[in-house]
Each structure stands twice: as C-alpha cells, then as structure tokens.
Design an enzyme around this catalytic site. Structure first.
Site, PDB file in Angstrom:
ATOM      1  N   ASP A  33      35.060  43.898  40.960  1.00  0.00           N
ATOM      2  CA  ASP A  33      35.044  43.467  39.549  1.00  0.00           C
ATOM      3  C   ASP A  33      33.647  42.982  39.170  1.00  0.00           C
ATOM      4  OD1 ASP A  33      35.500  42.186  37.062  1.00  0.00           O
ATOM      5  OD2 ASP A  33      37.559  41.701  37.630  1.00  0.00           O
ATOM      6  N   HIS A  44      32.858  41.775  35.981  1.00  0.00           N
ATOM      7  CA  HIS A  44      32.870  40.861  34.825  1.00  0.00           C
ATOM      8  C   HIS A  44      32.432  39.450  35.234  1.00  0.00           C
ATOM      9  CE1 HIS A  44      35.594  44.144  33.710  1.00  0.00           C
ATOM     10  NE2 HIS A  44      35.119  43.965  32.494  1.00  0.00           N
ATOM     11  N   SER A  99      42.111  43.180  40.022  1.00  0.00           N
ATOM     12  CA  SER A  99      41.507  41.951  40.555  1.00  0.00           C
ATOM     13  C   SER A  99      42.554  40.906  40.887  1.00  0.00           C
ATOM     14  CB  SER A  99      40.503  41.371  39.562  1.00  0.00           C
ATOM     15  OG  SER A  99      39.482  42.303  39.337  1.00  0.00           O
TER      16      SER A  99
END
Ligand code: B1M
Length: 213
Positions: free
Chosen positions: A98, A100, A151
């Site tokens: 991930d 982000h 996630s």
C-alpha cells in the site's frame, strides 16, 4: 466560489494556483485541523468518487495528493503543540503493498505535536521490517495504516507475524479500508497484545493517550 469551495476545488483540480493565499485566509477563520477535516477532506472524497467512476486517472489523483500534502505542510506550523515531556515512542507504517501515506503522515504530525516520538517507516512496509524496527526501537505502540481493501488483510498477516516474533506492543490501526468490527473480529484475535482501531488522526491521539494511562 466561497473560500471553502475553492479549498476543495484545489484538491479536486490538483492545482496549487492561489492555494497558499487561500490557506492563509482559512487560518483566519478555522483551526488547521478543521481545514483539513472539512474542505480538504471533502475534496479528497470527491477525488475518490471521480476516480472510482473512471473520471480521473492515477496521474491526476497524484496531483490531488500533492495539493493535500502542500496544504498540510503549510498548516502544520499553525497546529497546537504540547511541549510536555515525551509521552512515548510509536512506530508508524503503511502496510505492505500500500502506497497511501497522507493519512499516516497526518497521524505522525498530530502525535508528534502532542508529545510522542514517531519512527515513521514509510510505505509498503513488510512485516519483517516492522519486526526489525520494533526490536531495535522498543516502541510503546505500533501504528499501521492502510487504505486498500487488501491492506486490511495485510494487517491480519502483520499481526500474526508480529505475534510469531514475540512482539506484543499495542497496535493502533487506521485507514479507510478498516472498521472497528474488522479490527476486533479479524486482527485482534491474531495478536497477543492490545489492538485498537482509530477512525482518524485525532482518535489515534486519544487512543495513544489512553494506552499510556
Ligand atoms: Co488510491 N485508492 N490508489 N491513490 N486513493 C483509494 C484508497 C480508493 C478508495 C479510490 C477509489 O477507488 N475510490 C481506492 C481503493 C480501493 C479499495 O481497495 N477499496 C484506491 C486505489 C484503487 C488505488 C490504486 C490501486 C490505483 C491504481 O493504481 N489503479 C493505487 C494503489 C497503489 C498501491 O497502494 N499499491 C492508488 C494510488 C493512489 C495515489 C498514489 C495516486 C494517491 C496516494 C498518494 C499518497 O498517499 N501519497 C491515491 C489517493 C490520493 C487516493 C484517495 C483519492 C485519497 C486518499 C487520501 O489521501 N485521503 C483514495 C480515495 C479516498 O480515500 N477518498 C484512494 C486523505 C487522507 C487524509 O485520508 O488516508 O483515509 P486517509 O486517512 C484518514 C483516516 O483513514 C485515518 O486518519 C486520517 C484522517 O485523520 N487514518 C489513520 C489513516 N491511517 C491511519 C492510521 C492510524 C490512525 C488513523 O493509526 C496508525
């Protein structure tokens, strides 16, 4: 357009033209976190909606992310700071797979402004790296962030791997793909320590403070 609409608009358009002046204007009316949680987050939600509808491409979303980061950077010095003694050390990571990191970095700012020492491991952090850092840093808590549906599952794996490694520091999890229920039913049973869900950065601070009580 109102000031609030313009602020959301910078994020949606991925444009910084006029942004610094409007952030300054907003600071006359609102606290920094109100600006982030209000018009800037509203813009990000719209970006997510447009992206979902294939009306934006990844490169455009990246520009929106840049606007959000620039805004947070400008707001950060205006946030309230608690200068008291260090309350504890917290590891922070966006889980494996991930990228982000805007939410995680906001959590870092809020926690470090409120007396916590943060070791930010970055994005796409595999469990092995978290284990290694936990052994070296001996943190009071480990914060995991993730926005993708996969996630949430990666957090289950991370909790299992940490348990296998004998680590039991409290875990704080957050990010759009998670819920309190998933945390309680799916992550917590895989871990020997406390696992807590935070819905946003301020909630994360409240939980960290409670863990220290
Ligand atoms: Co992505 N992305 N993205 N993206 N992106 C989402 C998450 C998505 C919901 C958009 C959508 O489709 N509507 C979707 C996920 C779908 C899913 O799995 N359900 C998605 C997708 C699909 C993708 C890619 C797969 C796209 C692609 O490549 N095809 C790809 C993923 C790559 C990867 O990770 N391997 C991708 C890439 C990107 C960009 C790089 C372009 C960019 C990120 C840039 C960056 O972070 N540096 C991006 C962005 C910006 C988004 C959206 C639009 C905005 C996310 C954001 O920054 N929000 C997002 C849609 C949306 O959320 N509306 C989306 C603002 C931020 C402040 O909020 O991170 O939620 P957030 O943090 C909050 C809380 O969640 C909480 O506190 C914060 C607020 O105070 N929180 C914690 C978060 N972590 C916490 C940890 C804690 C406590 C609280 O304790 C430790």
């Amino acid at each position: 357009l109102t000031l609030e609409e313009r602020l959301s608009g910078y994020v949606v358009e991925g444009s910084k033209d006029g942004l610094p002046a409007d952030i300054d204007a907003a600071l006359q009316k609102y606290a920094p976190l109100e600006i982030i949680n209000g018009p800037l987050m509203a813009g990000m939600e719209e970006v997510g909606r447009l992206f979902n509808n294939n009306e934006l491409i990844v490169a455009e979303v990246l520009q929106s992310a840049e606007v959000m980061k620039a805004s947070v950077a400008q707001l950060e010095p205006h946030m309230e700071k608690d200068e008291s003694a260090v309350k504890g050390k917290i590891l922070l990571a966006t889980v494996k797979g991930d990228v982000h990191d805007i939410g995680k970095n906001l959590v870092e700012i809020i926690l470090s402004n409120n007396g916590y020492k943060i070791v930010n491991l970055g994005i796409k952090v595999p469990p092995e790296q978290i284990i290694e850092a936990a052994r070296a840093e001996k943190p009071d808590a480990i914060g995991l962030s993730g926005l993708l549906v996969k996630s949430a599952q990666q957090m289950v794996i991370t909790a299992q791997d940490l348990r296998t490694a004998g680590i039991d520091a409290p875990i704080l999890v957050g990010g759009a793909a998670l819920t309190r229920k998933f945390t309680k039913n799916r992550i917590a049973p895989e871990y020997d320590g406390i696992v807590m869900y935070a819905k946003d950065a301020m909630d994360g601070l409240d939980i960290a403070n409670k863990l220290g009580d």
